[in-house]
Design a protein around this motif. Structure first.
Motif, mmCIF file in Angstrom:
data_model
loop_
_atom_site.group_PDB
_atom_site.id
_atom_site.type_symbol
_atom_site.label_atom_id
_atom_site.label_comp_id
_atom_site.label_asym_id
_atom_site.label_seq_id
_atom_site.Cartn_x
_atom_site.Cartn_y
_atom_site.Cartn_z
ATOM 1 N N GLN A 110 -88.704 -31.239 44.462
ATOM 2 C CA GLN A 110 -90.052 -31.010 44.980
ATOM 3 C C GLN A 110 -90.787 -32.301 45.326
ATOM 4 N N THR A 111 -90.197 -33.463 45.019
ATOM 5 C CA THR A 111 -90.894 -34.723 45.273
ATOM 6 C C THR A 111 -90.467 -35.386 46.576
ATOM 7 N N HIS A 112 -89.560 -34.778 47.322
ATOM 8 C CA HIS A 112 -89.150 -35.351 48.604
ATOM 9 C C HIS A 112 -90.340 -35.308 49.569
ATOM 10 N N PRO A 113 -90.411 -36.234 50.508
ATOM 11 C CA PRO A 113 -91.564 -36.262 51.427
ATOM 12 C C PRO A 113 -91.724 -35.012 52.291
ATOM 13 N N PHE A 114 -90.672 -34.209 52.424
ATOM 14 C CA PHE A 114 -90.766 -32.942 53.152
ATOM 15 C C PHE A 114 -89.804 -31.951 52.512
ATOM 16 N N SER A 115 -89.957 -30.686 52.835
ATOM 17 C CA SER A 115 -89.111 -29.645 52.250
ATOM 18 C C SER A 115 -87.664 -29.819 52.676
ATOM 19 N N VAL A 116 -86.778 -29.607 51.707
ATOM 20 C CA VAL A 116 -85.342 -29.722 51.943
ATOM 21 C C VAL A 116 -84.699 -28.399 51.528
ATOM 22 N N SER A 117 -83.884 -27.841 52.398
ATOM 23 C CA SER A 117 -83.248 -26.546 52.138
ATOM 24 C C SER A 117 -81.858 -26.745 51.523
ATOM 25 N N LYS A 118 -81.291 -25.653 51.046
ATOM 26 C CA LYS A 118 -79.913 -25.704 50.533
ATOM 27 C C LYS A 118 -78.949 -26.144 51.625
#
Length: 131
Positions: A110-118
């Motif tokens: 949840q701390t990545h600069p943008f959403s990351v999917s599977k």
């Protein structure tokens, strides 16, 4: 709510790699970093994430050449005598699904600069083989 510290995909992919093979967390970060930076920079370019592009460009200015940030980070890792490519560290492509799940479920995700999917994780992990 978690802050967007930008620890990055390499950090929580590093957690996943460390979990299934008991590999040092610093090494696992290095093994994933170049591909994670490639992914992040490409997404920042595609989606006009100007602040993120600026931060990555600022980091890249620490290097005294005109190479891309991923090329510079890759060379730095190689200069440390780290052999890139997950296959050189006892990982197999069949591990990718398990690694994807672990990385996606990591709270650091949840701390990545943008959403990351599977599917983003799967893409990056696949690219970490054959370096």
């Amino acid at each position: 709510k978690y802050s967007k510290k930008g620890l990055g995909m390499s950090h929580y992919i590093g957690h996943a790699l460390s979990t299934i093979k008991n590999t040092h967390h610093g090494l696992t970060n290095a093994l994933a970093m170049t591909e994670c930076i490639n992914f992040t920079m490409n997404k920042a370019e595609k989606n006009n994430f100007e602040m993120l592009k600026h931060k990555l460009d600022k980091v890249n200015r620490l290097f005294s050449n005109k190479n891309s940030i991923s090329q510079n980070i890759r060379q730095f890792i190689v200069d440390l005598n780290i052999i890139l490519g997950l296959e050189h560290h006892n990982f197999i492509k069949e591990d990718i699904n398990k690694l994807t799940i672990i990385a996606y479920e990591d709270v650091c995700h949840q701390t990545h600069p943008f959403s990351v999917s599977k599917s983003d994780f799967t893409y990056v992990l696949t690219n970490c083989f054959g370096n």
